[in-house]
Structure formats: C-alpha cells, structure tokens
Design an enzyme around this catalytic site. Structure first.
Site, short mmCIF file in Angstrom:
data_model
loop_
_atom_site.label_atom_id
_atom_site.label_comp_id
_atom_site.label_asym_id
_atom_site.label_seq_id
_atom_site.Cartn_x
_atom_site.Cartn_y
_atom_site.Cartn_z
N CYS A 114 0.82 -1.22 0.00
CA CYS A 114 0.00 0.00 0.00
C CYS A 114 0.85 1.27 0.00
O CYS A 114 0.38 2.33 -0.40
CB CYS A 114 -0.93 -0.02 1.20
SG CYS A 114 -2.01 -1.47 1.15
N HIS A 259 -3.81 6.82 1.54
CA HIS A 259 -4.05 5.52 0.90
C HIS A 259 -5.42 5.04 1.33
O HIS A 259 -5.77 5.09 2.51
CB HIS A 259 -2.96 4.53 1.33
CG HIS A 259 -3.37 3.10 1.15
ND1 HIS A 259 -3.79 2.62 -0.07
CD2 HIS A 259 -3.48 2.08 2.03
CE1 HIS A 259 -4.12 1.34 0.07
NE2 HIS A 259 -3.94 0.99 1.33
N ASN A 289 -10.09 -1.17 -1.57
CA ASN A 289 -8.66 -0.92 -1.35
C ASN A 289 -7.88 -1.53 -2.50
O ASN A 289 -7.82 -2.75 -2.64
CB ASN A 289 -8.27 -1.55 0.00
CG ASN A 289 -6.79 -1.41 0.32
OD1 ASN A 289 -5.96 -1.22 -0.57
ND2 ASN A 289 -6.46 -1.52 1.59
N1 COA Z 1 -18.58 -9.92 7.17
C1 COA Z 1 -19.19 -10.21 8.31
N2 COA Z 1 -18.54 -10.51 9.44
C2 COA Z 1 -17.19 -10.51 9.39
C3 COA Z 1 -16.48 -10.23 8.20
C4 COA Z 1 -17.23 -9.92 7.06
N3 COA Z 1 -16.67 -9.61 5.88
N4 COA Z 1 -15.16 -10.28 8.46
C5 COA Z 1 -15.04 -10.61 9.75
N5 COA Z 1 -16.26 -10.75 10.31
C6 COA Z 1 -16.61 -11.09 11.69
C7 COA Z 1 -15.52 -11.84 12.38
O1 COA Z 1 -15.57 -13.22 12.06
C8 COA Z 1 -15.84 -11.57 13.82
O2 COA Z 1 -16.88 -12.41 14.23
P1 COA Z 1 -16.91 -13.03 15.72
O3 COA Z 1 -16.98 -11.85 16.63
O4 COA Z 1 -18.12 -13.87 15.70
O5 COA Z 1 -15.63 -13.78 15.85
C9 COA Z 1 -16.39 -10.15 13.80
O6 COA Z 1 -16.77 -9.90 12.45
C10 COA Z 1 -15.37 -9.12 14.22
O7 COA Z 1 -14.14 -9.43 13.56
P2 COA Z 1 -12.89 -8.55 13.70
O8 COA Z 1 -11.83 -9.05 12.79
O9 COA Z 1 -12.57 -8.38 15.15
O10 COA Z 1 -13.49 -7.21 13.13
P3 COA Z 1 -12.91 -5.77 13.22
O11 COA Z 1 -13.84 -4.90 13.95
O12 COA Z 1 -11.47 -5.75 13.59
O13 COA Z 1 -13.02 -5.36 11.68
C11 COA Z 1 -11.63 -5.14 9.79
C12 COA Z 1 -12.30 -6.08 10.73
C13 COA Z 1 -10.79 -5.95 8.81
C14 COA Z 1 -12.68 -4.34 9.01
C15 COA Z 1 -10.78 -4.15 10.62
O14 COA Z 1 -9.95 -4.87 11.48
C16 COA Z 1 -9.94 -3.26 9.79
O15 COA Z 1 -10.46 -2.43 9.08
N6 COA Z 1 -8.60 -3.38 9.87
C17 COA Z 1 -7.72 -2.67 9.01
C18 COA Z 1 -7.67 -3.39 7.71
C19 COA Z 1 -7.03 -2.61 6.64
O16 COA Z 1 -7.12 -1.42 6.59
N7 COA Z 1 -6.35 -3.31 5.78
C20 COA Z 1 -5.69 -2.73 4.69
C21 COA Z 1 -4.37 -2.24 5.12
S1 COA Z 1 -3.57 -1.53 3.81
#
Ligand code: COA
Length: 332
Positions: A114, A259, A289
């Site tokens: 990224c 980004h 993204n």
């Molecule tokens: N749809 C529905 N539920 C989902 C899911 C999806 N696409 N992806 C994960 N979940 C669920 C998980 O399984 C988890 O369920 P559980 O509580 O029953 O175990 C719940 O949602 C929460 O998961 P978690 O990973 O803790 O969610 P989060 O609040 O951290 O959000 C992201 C996940 C990925 C959106 C978040 O962590 C994020 O935005 N991180 C940064 C990612 C990023 O920017 N990446 C690019 C970098 S360049």
C-alpha cells in the site's frame, strides 16, 4: 535547484462493479457490516480474459500522457509499484514498457504494497533531481480479485481488496514540486498482513497440489485489528514528519489523500488533524482498497474534479503490509 513535479495523472478501473450485495450472496457477510467497518459500498474486478496488470497500467498511462500533452516516446524510465504482478517474474515494469511500445528504457519494480506508490514517487523524484532522467512514468496497479478467497473463510479480506491502476508523469522544474518524501518500514510485523506463497523459502516437498489449492498460495492473511492499530499511529507520525520537515502545519494542507485502506482509518486521521471534509479525498466507497493503485487513482480523480489546483499543498500518506508507511508533500 532542480526539483520534480507531476505533470500528468491518469487512472483506469475495470468495468465490472462488485456490490456488497453480490459478496453477501456468495459468502457469509452483509452490506451493513462492510459499510460500518470499511466504508466500502462497491469495488471493481477485472475480466481475466482480457485485463492484465500491465494493460490496466497502460490505460492509466495513456490518460496521464494525454493530460500532460506528451506521448509514449517522451517516457525515459518506468517505476512500477505492484504486489500483484502478472508474472512471478519478470516484474510488471517490463511488461508495461512492452505494452507502451517503448524500446529498451529502464523499468524498475517496487513491492511495497500500500505504500508502493509513494516509494515509487520518491525513487522517481531522486532520479529527476539528480538529472539522470527528464520524464519518468510512475505507476501503481493491482489485480487482487483473481487471488481473493471468495468464500466465508476469506471474508475479512475479500470485502476490502480490489483492482485498478493509476499513473503519474514526473518532469523537472526549478521550483518545487515535490517538497519531500518520507519512507519507513518495520519488518517485525511482516506476517500481520501478507501472502505466504509462492514464497521461495518453502521446501519443494511442501508444494503439493492440494496445499497449493487449499492453503497458503495467494491467500491474503491479515490481522485486521493489528493493522488498524498500527495504521492510525503511523499515518499520523509520517504526516507530521513531512509537515515538520517543511516547517509547515496541518493548516497548510489543501488536500490530504490518504491511501484508501479503510474509510474508518481515513476518518480517524482526518479527525486527529481536524481537517474539514473539503481537505480530505476518499473514493474507497466506490473502489475498495486497491493497494499501490489507490493513491494515484484518488489523485487523478481529485485533479479531474478540480480539487488539486495550482499552488495547492497536497499531502499523500500511506500505510500497509511490511509494515511500511510513507508520505509525500507536493506543492502543485
Ligand atoms: N462480514 C461479516 N462478518 C465478518 C467479516 C465480514 N466480511 N469479516 C469478519 N467478520 C466477523 C468476524 O468473524 C468476527 O466475528 P466473531 O466476533 O463472531 O468472531 C467479527 O466480524 C469481528 O471481527 P474482527 O476481525 O474483530 O473485526 P474488526 O472490527 O477488527 O473489523 C476489519 C475487521 C478488517 C474491518 C478491521 O480490522 C480493519 O479495518 N482493519 C484494518 C484493515 C485494513 O485497513 N487493511 C488494509 C491495510 S492496507
């Protein structure tokens, strides 16, 4: 003193729109979850029968050349940022050189995920400042849709990543231009957001067909909460580093283009810097993204919408796999 400036911008996104509703029909996810956690409403996927990373990059390049009133023949060097090259090797730079019909110019590939576009911009900036080249093409392009795990198992990354390409043409100028670039990495976190295979350190006997199909090949592994936690800190650090290096404050910024990792991350930075909406550009809602392509696509769109004007101070900032993070301050 010799500086570099961006004289042309272009982008290309594939035609096929993938909605949250479509993803919800093939995996266990839903529109509300995706919008609340990422801000993404839709993204674009290529048609694998006709699109490649290099030909999307060529389309973005042609738009940039036209806007700059230049032709392919003016390009003296290519810096190509991608983590999803068409081949494992050679890199995408040479494929773009071929696609543009250019004879034997140098082509360099950058693999900083990224942050790749800002790293590429920084490399090109040094080449221009040193006097080595007069016209450099800097590209960020990615195809992630062909490798994404489109099942519930892959849902935490499938809803985020997408395809696209953006291009910038750099030329020398006697006043800035690119004021400064700032590049960082911390490999302790390499495995928090990575694709393990095809990695060359994997023993041959582990490369069995069932493992290739089912396990680590092209599978994006992401520790979402770790990425989020580090991203918000590093984005702020590297933006402030750029401002301090140029004796400026956040009030000098006319447009911040972060980004497009996740709308929540962009909003967090905006809030921390107390910037009004008019000073931050986001298009992740429409494109997801696109890793190294996200900044040049956003910059190209912002310019076309009249949000990047002569003499404006533009701040680019990125964070991603590596971890790597970077910023650039540009006087337009
Ligand atoms: N749809 C529905 N539920 C989902 C899911 C999806 N696409 N992806 C994960 N979940 C669920 C998980 O399984 C988890 O369920 P559980 O509580 O029953 O175990 C719940 O949602 C929460 O998961 P978690 O990973 O803790 O969610 P989060 O609040 O951290 O959000 C992201 C996940 C990925 C959106 C978040 O962590 C994020 O935005 N991180 C940064 C990612 C990023 O920017 N990446 C690019 C970098 S360049």
């Amino acid at each position: 003193m010799r500086y570099s400036k961006i004289v042309g911008l272009g982008h290309h996104v594939p035609e096929t729109v993938i909605t949250n509703e479509y993803l919800s029909s093939i995996m266990d996810t839903n529109n509300e979850w995706i919008i609340e956690r990422t801000g993404i409403q839709e993204r674009r996927y290529i048609d694998p029968t006709k699109d490649t990373v290099a030909n999307m990059a060529a389309k973005a390049t042609r738009m940039a050349l036209e806007r700059a009133n230049l032709t392919e023949k003016d390009i003296e060097f290519i810096v190509f940022a991608t983590i999803t090259p068409d081949y494992f090797f050679p890199g995408s730079g040479v494929l773009l050189q071929r696609e543009l019909g250019l004879e034997s110019i140098g082509a360099l590939d950058i693999r900083n995920a990224c942050s790749g576009f800002i790293y590429a911009l920084s490399v090109a900036d040094q080449f221009i400042k040193s006097g080595m080249y007069k016209t450099i093409l800097v590209v960020g392009a990615e195809i992630q849709s062909t490798a994404i795990d489109m099942t519930t198992r892959g849902r935490n990354t499938a809803v985020i990543f997408a395809d696209g390409a953006g291009a910038a043409i750099l030329q020398p100028t006697d006043k800035p231009g690119i004021l400064s670039t700032h590049l960082h990495s911390d490999g302790r976190f390499a495995e928090e957001l990575y694709v393990r295979d095809p990695g060359s350190s994997r023993p041959r006997e582990e490369r069995q067909p069932e493992q290739i199909l089912d396990t680590t090949h092209f599978k994006v592994v992401m520790n979402g909460s770790q990425v989020f936690k580090h991203a918000v800190v590093r984005f702020m650090e590297v933006i402030n580093e750029a401002l301090t290096a140029n004796n400026m404050t956040k009030d000098d910024i006319d447009l911040l283009i972060p980004h497009q990792a996740n709308l929540r991350i962009s909003q967090f930075i905006q809030q921390k810097l107390q910037l009004p909406d008019a000073k931050v550009y986001n298009n992740i809602m429409r494109y997801g993204n696109t890793t190294a392509a996200s900044i040049p696509i956003a910059l190209s769109e912002a310019w076309a919408e009249g949000r990047v004007k002569d003499n404006d101070l533009i701040c680019l900032a990125a964070f991603g796999s590596g971890f790597t993070w970077a910023s650039a301050l540009i006087r337009w």
